[in-house]
Design a protein around this motif. Structure first.
Motif, mmCIF file in Angstrom:
data_model
loop_
_atom_site.group_PDB
_atom_site.id
_atom_site.type_symbol
_atom_site.label_atom_id
_atom_site.label_comp_id
_atom_site.label_asym_id
_atom_site.label_seq_id
_atom_site.Cartn_x
_atom_site.Cartn_y
_atom_site.Cartn_z
ATOM 1 N N UNK A 1 0.826 -1.210 0.000
ATOM 2 C CA UNK A 1 0.000 0.000 0.000
ATOM 3 C C UNK A 1 0.863 1.265 0.000
ATOM 4 N N UNK A 2 1.967 1.226 0.738
ATOM 5 C CA UNK A 2 2.881 2.383 0.741
ATOM 6 C C UNK A 2 3.457 2.611 -0.654
ATOM 7 N N UNK A 3 3.827 1.542 -1.325
ATOM 8 C CA UNK A 3 4.386 1.658 -2.674
ATOM 9 C C UNK A 3 3.355 2.273 -3.627
ATOM 10 N N UNK A 4 2.132 1.758 -3.582
ATOM 11 C CA UNK A 4 1.076 2.292 -4.450
ATOM 12 C C UNK A 4 0.786 3.755 -4.138
ATOM 13 N N UNK A 5 0.813 4.104 -2.854
ATOM 14 C CA UNK A 5 0.575 5.488 -2.429
ATOM 15 C C UNK A 5 1.680 6.398 -2.955
ATOM 16 N N UNK A 6 2.928 5.953 -2.847
ATOM 17 C CA UNK A 6 4.064 6.728 -3.332
ATOM 18 C C UNK A 6 3.942 6.982 -4.838
ATOM 19 N N UNK A 7 3.602 5.933 -5.593
ATOM 20 C CA UNK A 7 3.461 6.086 -7.042
ATOM 21 C C UNK A 7 2.314 7.029 -7.387
ATOM 22 N N UNK A 8 1.205 6.883 -6.706
ATOM 23 C CA UNK A 8 0.030 7.727 -6.945
ATOM 24 C C UNK A 8 0.355 9.197 -6.683
ATOM 25 N N UNK A 9 1.194 9.456 -5.674
ATOM 26 C CA UNK A 9 1.561 10.829 -5.302
ATOM 27 C C UNK A 9 2.735 11.352 -6.129
ATOM 28 N N UNK A 10 3.253 10.516 -7.051
ATOM 29 C CA UNK A 10 4.374 10.882 -7.907
ATOM 30 C C UNK A 10 5.627 11.182 -7.092
ATOM 31 N N UNK A 11 5.861 10.356 -6.056
ATOM 32 C CA UNK A 11 7.044 10.511 -5.221
ATOM 33 C C UNK A 11 8.102 9.489 -5.573
ATOM 34 N N UNK A 12 9.300 9.673 -5.016
ATOM 35 C CA UNK A 12 10.382 8.696 -5.194
ATOM 36 C C UNK A 12 10.696 7.984 -3.884
ATOM 37 N N UNK A 13 9.995 8.380 -2.815
ATOM 38 C CA UNK A 13 10.181 7.743 -1.524
ATOM 39 C C UNK A 13 9.000 8.024 -0.625
ATOM 40 N N UNK A 14 8.798 7.125 0.333
ATOM 41 C CA UNK A 14 7.724 7.309 1.310
ATOM 42 C C UNK A 14 8.120 6.567 2.575
ATOM 43 N N UNK A 15 7.994 7.255 3.706
ATOM 44 C CA UNK A 15 8.311 6.661 5.001
ATOM 45 C C UNK A 15 7.026 6.494 5.806
ATOM 46 N N UNK B 1 12.363 -1.025 -6.869
ATOM 47 C CA UNK B 1 11.757 -0.711 -5.570
ATOM 48 C C UNK B 1 12.664 -1.217 -4.461
ATOM 49 N N UNK B 2 12.975 -0.336 -3.513
ATOM 50 C CA UNK B 2 13.822 -0.682 -2.377
ATOM 51 C C UNK B 2 12.997 -0.523 -1.106
ATOM 52 N N UNK B 3 12.839 -1.618 -0.375
ATOM 53 C CA UNK B 3 12.124 -1.584 0.893
ATOM 54 C C UNK B 3 13.156 -1.574 2.018
ATOM 55 N N UNK B 4 13.067 -0.566 2.873
ATOM 56 C CA UNK B 4 14.009 -0.382 3.971
ATOM 57 C C UNK B 4 13.268 -0.523 5.294
ATOM 58 N N UNK C 1 9.959 2.036 8.661
ATOM 59 C CA UNK C 1 9.666 1.448 7.347
ATOM 60 C C UNK C 1 9.717 2.563 6.307
ATOM 61 N N UNK C 2 10.454 2.323 5.226
ATOM 62 C CA UNK C 2 10.495 3.295 4.129
ATOM 63 C C UNK C 2 10.617 2.547 2.806
ATOM 64 N N UNK C 3 10.138 3.198 1.764
ATOM 65 C CA UNK C 3 10.236 2.661 0.401
ATOM 66 C C UNK C 3 10.845 3.748 -0.473
ATOM 67 N N UNK C 4 11.739 3.339 -1.368
ATOM 68 C CA UNK C 4 12.366 4.269 -2.307
ATOM 69 C C UNK C 4 12.384 3.622 -3.686
ATOM 70 N N UNK C 5 12.070 4.410 -4.694
ATOM 71 C CA UNK C 5 12.243 3.970 -6.086
ATOM 72 C C UNK C 5 12.526 5.216 -6.919
ATOM 73 N N UNK C 6 13.781 5.365 -7.323
ATOM 74 C CA UNK C 6 14.157 6.547 -8.098
ATOM 75 C C UNK C 6 14.118 6.291 -9.596
ATOM 76 N N UNK C 7 14.306 5.040 -9.992
ATOM 77 C CA UNK C 7 14.264 4.693 -11.417
ATOM 78 C C UNK C 7 14.092 3.182 -11.559
#
Length: 157
Positions: A34-48, A69-72, A58-64
């Protein structure tokens, strides 16, 4: 998946030290998805997690697509070197952008969704994004590191 509500400043959770994750189960997997989908929907490259109101490490990052997708989970910075200065924004501060100095190369240790520890090296923009999200987990906001704020016309150019 569900799109979660992104918490905006001055919500108190954004400045809290987050609790470590100790349970790796289906609820965590659903949250990560859900965090990943939220980040993509918001046009972000990361979400904590604090940005969705949860004080968990918990954080997710995807710059390219190359880094993917990197789950931290429970991340720790092992080493950092160099310096880069560049623009940053934050989904919890809509429309606000500033110039921030960060390490250019980092090595991070974190857990994946199954609880297995791994190490990751990153440089440039990916390092910047990871450091920004790890700051969130420690209650540190990018606004505390801004060298100067950008005016709207600077970003359009």
């Amino acid at each position: 998946m569900a799109i979660l509500k992104i918490v905006e400043y001055p919500a108190a959770v954004l400045e809290q030290q987050c609790e470590p994750v100790t349970v790796f189960d289906k609820r965590l997997i659903r949250l990560l998805n859900n965090m990943y989908d939220t980040m993509l929907e918001a046009d972000g490259v990361g979400l904590a997690a604090p940005q969705i109101g949860m004080a968990k490490q918990i954080a997710i990052v995807e710059t390219d697509e190359q880094s993917g997708k990197i789950e931290l989970i429970n991340p720790e910075i092992i080493s950092s070197e160099g310096e880069q200065v560049g623009p940053e924004g934050c989904l919890s501060f809509p429309g606000l952008f500033g110039e921030v100095s960060r390490a250019n190369r980092i090595k991070v240790k974190a857990q994946n969704r199954k609880g297995k520890w791994y190490e990751l090296e990153a440089k440039g923009f990916l390092a910047r994004a990871i450091l920004h999200e790890i700051d969130h987990l420690n209650g540190v906001l990018f606004t505390s590191k801004v060298i100067r704020y950008y005016e709207d016309q600077e970003l359009e150019g």
